[in-house]
Design a protein around this motif. Structure first.
Motif, PDB file in Angstrom:
ATOM      1  N   ARG A   1       0.607 -56.426  -6.970  1.00 55.89           N
ATOM      2  CA  ARG A   1       0.187 -56.035  -5.609  1.00 55.89           C
ATOM      3  C   ARG A   1       1.047 -56.730  -4.563  1.00 55.89           C
ATOM      4  NH1 ARG A   1      -6.327 -56.707  -6.463  1.00 55.89           N
ATOM      5  NH2 ARG A   1      -6.525 -55.182  -8.130  1.00 55.89           N
ATOM      6  N   GLN A   2       1.352 -57.995  -4.830  1.00 60.72           N
ATOM      7  CA  GLN A   2       2.194 -58.761  -3.888  1.00 60.72           C
ATOM      8  C   GLN A   2       3.577 -58.120  -3.775  1.00 60.72           C
ATOM      9  OE1 GLN A   2       3.429 -62.700  -5.221  1.00 60.72           O
ATOM     10  NE2 GLN A   2       3.225 -63.511  -3.163  1.00 60.72           N
ATOM     11  N   VAL A   3       4.127 -57.752  -4.920  1.00 61.04           N
ATOM     12  CA  VAL A   3       5.462 -57.132  -4.919  1.00 61.04           C
ATOM     13  C   VAL A   3       5.409 -55.792  -4.181  1.00 61.04           C
ATOM     14  CG1 VAL A   3       7.200 -56.062  -6.421  1.00 61.04           C
ATOM     15  CG2 VAL A   3       6.286 -58.317  -6.985  1.00 61.04           C
TER      16      VAL A   3
ATOM     17  N   GLN B   1       7.566 -54.750  -1.004  1.00 60.23           N
ATOM     18  CA  GLN B   1       8.425 -53.554  -1.028  1.00 60.23           C
ATOM     19  C   GLN B   1       8.116 -52.632   0.147  1.00 60.23           C
ATOM     20  OE1 GLN B   1       7.740 -52.139  -5.014  1.00 60.23           O
ATOM     21  NE2 GLN B   1       9.551 -53.192  -5.824  1.00 60.23           N
ATOM     22  N   ALA B   2       6.808 -52.524   0.479  1.00 59.88           N
ATOM     23  CA  ALA B   2       6.417 -51.660   1.603  1.00 59.88           C
ATOM     24  C   ALA B   2       7.025 -52.201   2.897  1.00 59.88           C
ATOM     25  CB  ALA B   2       4.897 -51.596   1.703  1.00 59.88           C
TER      26      ALA B   2
ATOM     27  N   GLY C   1      10.981 -52.228   2.593  1.00 61.36           N
ATOM     28  CA  GLY C   1      11.407 -50.828   2.508  1.00 61.36           C
ATOM     29  C   GLY C   1      11.412 -50.198   3.901  1.00 61.36           C
ATOM     30  N   ALA C   2      10.361 -50.464   4.686  1.00 61.73           N
ATOM     31  CA  ALA C   2      10.275 -49.916   6.049  1.00 61.73           C
ATOM     32  C   ALA C   2      11.432 -50.424   6.903  1.00 61.73           C
ATOM     33  CB  ALA C   2       8.939 -50.297   6.682  1.00 61.73           C
ATOM     34  N   LEU C   3      11.871 -51.651   6.609  1.00 60.05           N
ATOM     35  CA  LEU C   3      12.959 -52.256   7.393  1.00 60.05           C
ATOM     36  C   LEU C   3      14.339 -51.890   6.851  1.00 60.05           C
ATOM     37  CD1 LEU C   3      11.453 -55.813   7.857  1.00 60.05           C
ATOM     38  CD2 LEU C   3      12.150 -54.297   9.698  1.00 60.05           C
TER      39      LEU C   3
END
Ligand code: FMN
Length: 227
Positions: free
Chosen positions: A96-98, A102-103, A106-108
């Motif tokens: 969940r932490q990963v 990533q979210a 990933g957005a950046l």
């Protein structure tokens, strides 16, 4: 009435996101105070109402952030007042932490091996993401887990109250990395455990970082019915 409130609360909880970029628009002192009035309606064991929310402004905030960023850039390390994450992290939680990381990255558009990009984003924690309102959240130092539980309720109350006013928030656990530095800068005594920071302001809806979308585990993993 009941139905309308239910829909309203469902909307607030569903729409709340951790916001890490803010518009350059002030939040009035009256609004900040009103948020804290709502946060402190949270229940607490024996009504102890643990914790303090310290708003840092002006030169106090500038100097605090400068020292925090300097400490972070120089790789200084302090022993935290409390352990946030389980050590070792069980695999389910690690996944969940990963996923959350990533979210965010990933957005950046920051790739996994872009250490500098990650560091740059992490450093923004120590500037409260440049939000107009910056809080340091402390807890009386003798509290055990119950105090953190109570404080968590206030924090979420604050987040939802902000959401209802069209304001956005982000809790900043990273602040807990430098408890002594924060105490020293703010003139707080050793009885103040540094729990986290909190950024509050109007979301910059177009900022890439605010496109971060986290998910939640399956409800059946979270909610069990026995018998
Ligand atoms: C107590 C607490 C501490 C947090 N600390 C940080 C932090 O230091 N930096 C950060 O960018 N996000 C922080 N977050 C935000 C979480 O990453 C975020 O809540 C989680 O990924 C779920 O996303 P959401 O809030 O957008 O639903 C924190 C959240 C909580 C509740």
């Amino acid at each position: 009435m009941g139905q309308a409130l239910d829909t309203c609360l469902a909307g607030l909880t569903a729409d709340r996101r951790s916001v890490r970029a803010y518009r350059n628009q002030a939040v009035s002192d009256a609004d900040v105070r009103a948020l804290l009035e709502q946060a402190r309606q949270a229940p607490s064991g024996a009504n102890l109402q643990p914790g303090t929310f310290v708003q840092v402004r002006g030169v106090v905030r500038e100097q605090l952030c400068a020292k925090l960023m300097q400490a972070w850039q120089q790789g200084q390390q302090e022993t935290e007042d409390y352990a946030y994450f389980p050590k070792p992290m069980p695999m389910t939680l690690r996944r969940r932490q990963v996923a959350a990381a990533q979210a965010l990255y990933g957005a950046l558009g920051v790739t996994r091996d872009d250490r500098a990009g990650r560091d740059l984003q992490f450093e923004r924690n120590f500037r409260f993401f440049d939000a107009p309102v910056a809080l340091i959240v402390t807890l009386e130092h003798d509290f055990g887990p119950g105090g953190y539980m109570d404080l968590g309720m206030s924090l979420y109350g604050l987040m939802l109250a902000a959401q209802a006013k069209g304001l956005a928030t982000c809790a900043i656990g990273a602040m807990a990395s430098y408890p002594s530095l924060i105490r020293q800068q703010l003139g707080l005594d050793a009885h103040h455990t540094i729990v986290c920071g909190m950024a509050i302001g109007y979301a910059d809806a177009d900022a890439p970082v605010n496109q971060t979308q986290t998910t939640r585990c399956e409800i059946d993993e979270y909610f069990k019915v026995l018998g």
